[in-house]
Design an enzyme around this catalytic site. Structure first.
Site, PDB file in Angstrom:
ATOM      1  N   HIS A   1      -7.754  -5.496  -0.468  1.00 56.47           N
ATOM      2  CA  HIS A   1      -6.944  -4.363  -0.876  1.00 56.47           C
ATOM      3  C   HIS A   1      -6.135  -5.174   0.776  1.00 56.47           C
ATOM      4  O   HIS A   1      -4.439  -5.032   0.924  1.00 56.47           O
ATOM      5  CB  HIS A   1      -6.605  -2.796  -0.126  1.00 56.47           C
ATOM      6  CG  HIS A   1      -5.923  -1.680   0.387  1.00 56.47           C
ATOM      7  ND1 HIS A   1      -4.588  -1.844  -1.182  1.00 56.47           N
ATOM      8  CD2 HIS A   1      -5.246  -1.419   0.419  1.00 56.47           C
ATOM      9  CE1 HIS A   1      -3.767  -0.913  -0.811  1.00 56.47           C
ATOM     10  NE2 HIS A   1      -3.867  -0.868   0.534  1.00 56.47           N
ATOM     11  N   ASP A   2      -6.769  -5.423   1.915  1.00 55.55           N
ATOM     12  CA  ASP A   2      -5.897  -5.868   3.038  1.00 55.55           C
ATOM     13  C   ASP A   2      -4.966  -7.264   2.429  1.00 55.55           C
ATOM     14  O   ASP A   2      -4.322  -7.925   3.766  1.00 55.55           O
ATOM     15  CB  ASP A   2      -6.524  -6.354   4.127  1.00 55.55           C
ATOM     16  CG  ASP A   2      -6.580  -5.306   4.864  1.00 55.55           C
ATOM     17  OD1 ASP A   2      -6.304  -4.091   4.727  1.00 55.55           O
ATOM     18  OD2 ASP A   2      -7.757  -4.717   5.773  1.00 55.55           O
TER      19      ASP A   2
ATOM     20  N   ASP B   1      -8.807  -6.383  -5.220  1.00 56.03           N
ATOM     21  CA  ASP B   1      -8.824  -5.241  -4.540  1.00 56.03           C
ATOM     22  C   ASP B   1      -8.919  -3.785  -5.469  1.00 56.03           C
ATOM     23  O   ASP B   1      -8.581  -3.525  -6.964  1.00 56.03           O
ATOM     24  CB  ASP B   1      -6.837  -5.135  -4.384  1.00 56.03           C
ATOM     25  CG  ASP B   1      -6.249  -3.576  -4.117  1.00 56.03           C
ATOM     26  OD1 ASP B   1      -7.505  -2.463  -3.739  1.00 56.03           O
ATOM     27  OD2 ASP B   1      -5.239  -3.392  -3.748  1.00 56.03           O
TER      28      ASP B   1
ATOM     29  N   ARG C   1     -12.450   6.201   9.627  1.00 55.97           N
ATOM     30  CA  ARG C   1     -11.807   5.201   9.829  1.00 55.97           C
ATOM     31  C   ARG C   1     -12.344   4.130   8.686  1.00 55.97           C
ATOM     32  O   ARG C   1     -12.351   3.426   8.140  1.00 55.97           O
ATOM     33  CB  ARG C   1     -11.413   4.496  11.400  1.00 55.97           C
ATOM     34  CG  ARG C   1     -10.612   2.926  11.528  1.00 55.97           C
ATOM     35  CD  ARG C   1      -9.410   3.249  10.685  1.00 55.97           C
ATOM     36  NE  ARG C   1      -9.159   2.149  10.922  1.00 55.97           N
ATOM     37  CZ  ARG C   1      -7.783   1.147  10.343  1.00 55.97           C
ATOM     38  NH1 ARG C   1      -7.521   2.359   9.319  1.00 55.97           N
ATOM     39  NH2 ARG C   1      -7.158   0.446  10.372  1.00 55.97           N
TER      40      ARG C   1
ATOM     41  N   SER D   1       0.750  -0.971  -0.009  1.00 61.41           N
ATOM     42  CA  SER D   1       0.227   0.369   0.127  1.00 61.41           C
ATOM     43  C   SER D   1       1.298   1.207   0.182  1.00 61.41           C
ATOM     44  O   SER D   1       1.743   1.298  -0.500  1.00 61.41           O
ATOM     45  CB  SER D   1      -1.409  -0.267   1.292  1.00 61.41           C
ATOM     46  OG  SER D   1      -1.923   1.004   1.262  1.00 61.41           O
TER      47      SER D   1
END
Length: 382
Positions: free
Chosen positions: A357-358, A324, A230, A161
């Site tokens: 994405h994680d 992602d 968040r 990232s």
């Protein structure tokens, strides 16, 4: 790639580690033209530096990450470093071979100089008087740290990232020092969609009356707006597939189905994740690092992406993940295609994963064998 046991590299191997920091008295000239200094840089090291000072790997962290990449700070620590399954004796970043360093970026609140730090000119926290920093500035600060350590050669720079952005900047701006880079789930420039998501997160914070234009007390953060910000970010780290697997359409067992304020499990998860975050991170640092992400463009101060990537002469190993949607595979492939056109040594793998994405944190076993093979080949060539 030869025989390789994934299970062996996922074993926890680093025990107790020490959080360290250094103060750099020299001022850093930022891309904005402003000077920032003195700088405190927080870092951790794993493994031993060899006599030739040539076996260092630099690990670069993501947006709200920190220098604590592996091991535990005490026996009581319940959670190890964020890449604990990657760093240690016999693991991917093998500390029997390599001297591994992970430092906290400037602009953060995890030990390095950032908005919550004391401005030496005023004796008060910088808050919004802290200058805008770019990813390139973060890398320059890391270079200053390594200069003090007497390290002028890196086996590789690896990160996911925002860490991938740092790795790319290292390869372009310090080609004489970097022997390879491994950007994971990265991009050559932040997309309008990613910027839009960060804009929503910013507005959530700005609209919280406790934000007070950044002048909140550390013990009274704008928790409501920050939690929502968040949550917006967290959604972008996941994927439709991972949310379906984890939550489905299950309604919370605590709530009545026809309760107006009743929640689905996915809602409850986002609420919990958001509400717990302000206790671990500074709101202004979150905003500054989001701005750095938004500003990221590898072609910054170059005529274009091609001119920038011409400077990346070292071998590079790139990974993107199929689900992602924050930094889509096409964005990684855009960079890879330019490197291929320039006949630069580049390797690319699209990893099938449902974790969005994680994925680089959740399913490292899917890309670990490629990293091991890449490092082994690099050692053979060297």
């Amino acid at each position: 790639m030869g025989p390789f046991c994934v299970e062996s590299v996922l074993a926890e191997a680093i025990n107790l580690v020490k959080a360290e920091s250094m103060v750099l008295e020299q001022e850093l000239r930022l891309e904005s033209g402003r000077l920032l200094g003195p700088l405190t840089i927080a870092y951790e090291t794993y493994g031993e530096l060899n006599a030739e000072r040539s076996n260092t790997i630099l690990v670069t962290h993501a947006w709200t990450g920190d220098a604590h990449a592996a091991g535990r700070h005490s026996e009581e620590d319940r959670k190890p470093g964020w890449w604990d399954n990657m760093i240690g004796p016999g693991l991917v970043l093998d500390t029997d071979k390599y001297h591994v360093i992970c430092s906290n970026v400037i602009g953060s609140c995890k030990g390095s100089t950032g908005p919550a730090s004391i401005n030496p000119q005023t004796g008060r926290a910088y808050r919004l008087n802290f200058p805008i920093v770019m990813v390139r500035d973060m890398v320059r600060a890391q270079k200053m740290m390594l200069d003090v350590m007497g390290i002028n050669s890196l086996v590789t720079v690896i990160g996911g990232s925002m860490g991938a952005m740092q790795a790319l900047e290292w390869g372009i701006h310090y080609p004489e020092m970097v022997r390879s880079i491994i950007p994971i789930a990265g991009t050559g420039r932040t997309s309008p969609m990613a910027i839009a998501l960060n804009a929503l997160a910013r507005q959530a914070i700005y609209n919280d009356p406790l934000w007070k234009k950044g002048n909140y007390r550390p013990e009274h953060q704008p928790a409501s707006g920050f939690a929502l910000a968040r949550a917006v970010g967290h959604i972008s780290f996941l994927s439709e597939e991972s949310m379906a697997m984890k939550f489905g359409r299950r309604f919370s067992a605590r709530d009545g189905l026809f309760d107006f304020f009743g929640q689905f499990e996915v809602e409850r998860y986002l609420e919990y994740n958001g509400n717990s975050f302000p206790a671990r991170f500074d709101c202004n640092s979150f905003l500054y690092l989001a701005k750095a992400l938004d500003l990221y463009d590898v072609a910054w101060d170059f005529a274009g992406m091609e001119e920038a990537l011409e400077r990346l002469s070292c071998p590079s190993l790139w990974f993107a993940f199929s689900s992602d949607w924050l930094y889509r595979p096409e964005q990684t492939e855009e960079v890879v295609e330019v490197l291929q056109q320039l006949n630069q040594p580049v390797e690319y793998h699209l990893i099938e994963s449902d974790y969005g994405h994680d994925s680089f944190l959740v399913e490292p076993e899917k890309f670990i064998p490629y990293v091991v093979a890449f490092l082994d080949k690099l050692a053979t060539v060297s």
